[in-house]
Design a protein around this motif. Structure first.
Motif, PDB file in Angstrom:
ATOM      1  N   GLU A 118      -6.676   8.681  -2.940  1.00  0.00           N
ATOM      2  CA  GLU A 118      -6.085   8.895  -1.622  1.00  0.00           C
ATOM      3  C   GLU A 118      -5.052   7.822  -1.305  1.00  0.00           C
ATOM      4  O   GLU A 118      -3.961   8.125  -0.817  1.00  0.00           O
ATOM      5  N   LYS A 119      -5.391   6.567  -1.586  1.00  0.00           N
ATOM      6  CA  LYS A 119      -4.483   5.456  -1.343  1.00  0.00           C
ATOM      7  C   LYS A 119      -4.537   4.504  -2.525  1.00  0.00           C
ATOM      8  O   LYS A 119      -5.531   4.437  -3.251  1.00  0.00           O
ATOM      9  N   LYS A 147      -8.181   3.999  -4.046  1.00  0.00           N
ATOM     10  CA  LYS A 147      -9.298   4.325  -3.179  1.00  0.00           C
ATOM     11  C   LYS A 147      -9.390   5.838  -3.069  1.00  0.00           C
ATOM     12  O   LYS A 147      -8.435   6.511  -2.676  1.00  0.00           O
ATOM     13  N   ARG A 192      -3.259   0.373  -3.898  1.00  0.00           N
ATOM     14  CA  ARG A 192      -2.789  -0.959  -3.520  1.00  0.00           C
ATOM     15  C   ARG A 192      -2.200  -1.641  -4.747  1.00  0.00           C
ATOM     16  O   ARG A 192      -2.856  -1.735  -5.799  1.00  0.00           O
ATOM     17  N   TYR A 252       0.850  -1.185   0.000  1.00  0.00           N
ATOM     18  CA  TYR A 252       0.000   0.000   0.000  1.00  0.00           C
ATOM     19  C   TYR A 252       0.890   1.240   0.000  1.00  0.00           C
ATOM     20  O   TYR A 252       1.920   1.272   0.683  1.00  0.00           O
ATOM     21  N   GLU A 292       0.902   5.855  -0.911  1.00  0.00           N
ATOM     22  CA  GLU A 292       0.132   7.077  -1.116  1.00  0.00           C
ATOM     23  C   GLU A 292      -0.341   7.147  -2.562  1.00  0.00           C
ATOM     24  O   GLU A 292       0.335   6.709  -3.489  1.00  0.00           O
ATOM     25  N   GLY A 293      -1.510   7.772  -2.714  1.00  0.00           N
ATOM     26  CA  GLY A 293      -2.166   7.724  -4.004  1.00  0.00           C
ATOM     27  C   GLY A 293      -1.613   8.668  -5.050  1.00  0.00           C
ATOM     28  O   GLY A 293      -0.800   9.546  -4.790  1.00  0.00           O
TER      29      GLY A 293
END
Length: 721
Positions: free
Chosen positions: A501-502, A550, A504, A493, A495-496
């Motif tokens: 925002e995020k 996400k 994976r 995971y 930072e986006g």
């Protein structure tokens, strides 16, 4: 030429006549006035009256109000210059700038004067203007009467769905001397004209349009056209709403130079677990040899000449979900001749079928348990490349029993089973039966947290009865397959990006070793690929990677999907073959945002340095409605073309479209389309110019919102002959 021109004019005149009948005899789509009424006052509910001057006669239970009068009862509001409201007698009258609003539905009535009989739920409005939000329907009249809870009539009335200032002519309208409207019924009119602005175009002494939200019986929109092959062409359809769970459509297609077609489509939905469809179409050809002459320059797709004057298509589908997890399924797909899909390439939904090589009809019954599955199925094939299907192998029937993988008692060993019995039949050639049993024993291991290792062995027994040739024989085969499947999954995971925002990131490398010993199979028939299992000693390696994002609102989106795999053939390498590696295959899907996408898939020959197969698609779009897409398709040695499409939303009302299909092998355009869309508040139009291999076509479609497609005309302006 003079005779052809005369016939063309006769065809055009006939089309106009049919169009007039369509518009005026009830072929109009519903404007959904089902529950759309203008609420008037009720005797038993409280009422509030305000105005510059308001008096109330208690004995007579009557209100007298003048000057900016507002009367409110529930969701109904009446405004006027002067109002008399007699609650005792159940009557009301209003004068001057009268407007009744129904806040619950948004409907309203405007008039100069209004009288209401509250007890009978009737009213009379002078210079009335009714509006229904459901369908955006306006009805004007010198006198508009509410004759019951759901019925109206009007003198010198106007019907339209166009918004326009009061006193200004709408973009289109139907005007009549007298009309009646019944919710969930019909709009009926006498001495009716169809107007564009203030210009009358069509007249009928009687006009009928459904005012229903439910399906209704009636004629559907006909389509018109002309070509040298077909002559004047008119396709008609009649829809029959049999019940809430069944309907039927009848088709009648007339082509003056070619023939006449009739069809029936029946749909039923008995319950959620019992439904189906039936479709049959018959076309009577005047001269099938003339049809073949017209398509002599087109690709016949190697189809044999098997068509006669009577041509037909039959499609049927049924699903029956029974108690005890049993399912019955039936699908029938048959045509009269192998040339059928050349001359009738598209079905009623517009799907292209010209490329089909065969048709399959099936009937099956399936029973499921928690971990078991039993299926019996019959399959009948129609090979469209063979004039005589007596050599085509039919499956009558196949019975399959499967057992899902499950643990053997409390051991770490898992067991599954695939088994089948098939009866193969055909008129000429080898046929017979086959029994195939293939259990699988596996041992899933997890030596480390993120590492999976699964060895498995699958013994296979196959037995036959072979007949139809030189006597009968009963060969059998025992063989096995050994596999080792190793894989791991890595997840990270971070930072986006791309507005997420995020994110994976998942990577899954996998290694699969497969071994099947060499076994002589010359004694066995060639029914399917299962009858000639080649020896195998191979290593397949693959890499799968996904990235998901996400957003701040909790929404999730797959951003990237990638899959690569290749096989190394150990047997070929040991035999000294210089090409033990298979093609490198891969797939990539990239969607970083809702407005952009990229998808590609291909098989790359690592020895010749070229793609054997390759498909790539890219797309862009914006919130205004503009979009662009491009697809490239390649099959080495046979296919190489591009399909590009673009739509530019120039304004909120105007859009321009372009499509180009180009073959790099033939170095020519396959199809080129130019499209103009125009959208008004209450009508729209589409004009299409298409250049195809065999013809150039101009099509125009006009749609009146709340009424439907009132014109769909096409003309072939150049025939390839």
């Amino acid at each position: 030429m003079a005779e052809a021109s005369f016939k063309r004019r006769i065809g055009q005149a006939f089309s106009v006549l049919v169009l007039s009948l369509y518009i005026f005899l009830g072929c109009v789509n519903s404007f959904a006035a089902g529950d759309s009424t203008v609420g008037l006052f009720k005797k038993d509910e409280p009422v509030t009256v305000t105005g510059d001057s308001v008096t109330y006669d208690k004995n007579e239970e009557t209100y007298y109000a003048e000057g900016s009068v507002v009367v409110v009862q529930g969701a109904t509001t009446l405004t006027a210059d002067r109002v008399v409201l007699d609650m005792k007698a159940g009557a009301a009258a209003a004068w001057g700038g009268v407007q009744v609003n129904d806040a619950s539905q948004g409907n309203y009535l405007k008039s100069n004067t209004l009288t209401v009989d509250i007890n009978k739920d009737t009213a009379v409005a002078v210079s009335g203007r009714l509006f229904f939000t459901d369908g955006n329907v306006y009805i004007y009249g010198d006198v508009v009467r509410k004759t019951g809870p759901q019925t109206f009539d009007a003198d010198n009335s106007v019907f339209t769905t166009c918004d326009c200032p009061e006193g200004a002519p709408p973009a289109w309208s139907f005007r009549s001397g007298y009309s009646q409207l019944e919710a969930e019924g019909y709009l009926k009119a006498q001495n009716a004209f169809f107007y564009i602005k203030d210009v009358p175009l069509l007249y009928t002494p009687y006009f009928l349009a459904p005012a229903k939200r439910k399906r209704q019986t009636g004629l559907l929109m006909p389509s018109f056209g002309y070509s040298d092959l077909r002559g004047s062409k008119m396709d008609n359809a009649f829809f029959w709403a049999i019940s809430d769970s069944a309907d039927a459509t009848f088709y009648l297609d007339v082509e003056t130079k070619r023939g006449v077609g009739q069809g029936l489509e029946y749909r039923y939905y008995r319950t959620q677990g019992s439904y189906g469809e039936f479709y049959f179409y018959h076309f009577g050809e005047n001269d099938i040899d003339r049809v073949r002459e017209f398509r002599s320059r087109a690709d016949n797709f190697l189809r044999p000449f098997s068509a006669a004057s009577n041509r037909w298509e039959l499609k049927a589908m049924h699903r029956e979900y029974l108690a005890g997890d049993m399912v019955l399924k039936a699908d029938i797909d048959r045509v009269s001749d192998d040339e059928y899909f050349i001359d009738f390439p598209r079905d009623r939904k517009g799907h292209d079928r010209s490329y089909l090589e065969s048709l399959e009809s099936t009937a099956s019954i399936n029973k499921r348990w928690e971990r078991y599955n039993l299926t019996a199925e019959a399959r009948v094939f129609d090979n469209l490349f063979l004039k005589d299907d007596s050599t085509v192998l039919q499956v009558l029937p196949e019975v399959a029993f499967t057992l899902e993988s499950r643990r053997v008692f409390s051991t770490p060993v898992f067991f599954s089973l695939d088994s089948s019995f098939v009866n193969f039949e055909r008129g000429k050639g080898v046929d017979g039966e086959r029994v195939d049993i293939k259990p699988r024993i596996s041992l899933p291991l997890k030596p480390w947290d993120s590492f999976e290792l699964t060895p498995s062995v699958s013994p296979r027994f196959t037995a036959y009865r072979v007949g139809g040739g030189n006597g009968e024989s009963y060969p059998a085969r025992s063989i096995y397959e050994f596999n080792i499947d190793a894989a791991t999954t890595l997840v990270r995971y971070f930072e986006g990006a791309f507005g997420f925002e995020k994110m994976r990131h998942t990577i899954r490398p996998r290694l699969l070793y497969s071994y099947i010993p060499s076994y002589s199979q010359e004694r066995f028939p060639d029914f399917t690929a299962l009858d000639a299992i080649p020896p195998e000693n191979s290593l397949r390696y693959s890499l799968n990677s996904t990235i998901a994002g996400k957003s701040t609102d909790g929404g999730k989106q797959d951003i990237l999907y990638m899959d690569l795999f290749q096989t190394f053939d150990v047997r070929e390498a040991r035999a000294g073959n210089a090409r033990p590696f298979s093609d490198l295959s891969g797939e990539l899907i990239f969607t970083p945002a809702a407005w952009v996408s990229l998808r590609t898939r291909g098989d790359y020959n690592v020895y010749d340095g070229r793609f054997e197969k390759y498909n790539a698609e890219a797309g862009l779009n914006d919130t205004k409605g503009s979009e662009f897409s491009m697809a490239y398709h390649l099959i080495s040695g046979s296919t190489k073309y591009i399909d590009a499409r673009a739509k530019w939303q120039a304004t909120s009302s105007v859009a321009l479209g372009f499509r180009q299909m180009y073959s790099f092998i033939d170095t020519r355009s396959i199809e080129r389309d130019y499209t103009l869309w125009y959208k008004h508040q209450c009508w729209s139009a589409t004009v299409l110019y298409s250049e195809k291999l065999a013809e150039k076509v101009v099509m125009a479609t006009f749609n009146l919102y709340g009424v439907g497609d009132v014109l769909s005309a096409g003309a072939t302006v150049e025939q390839n002959r």
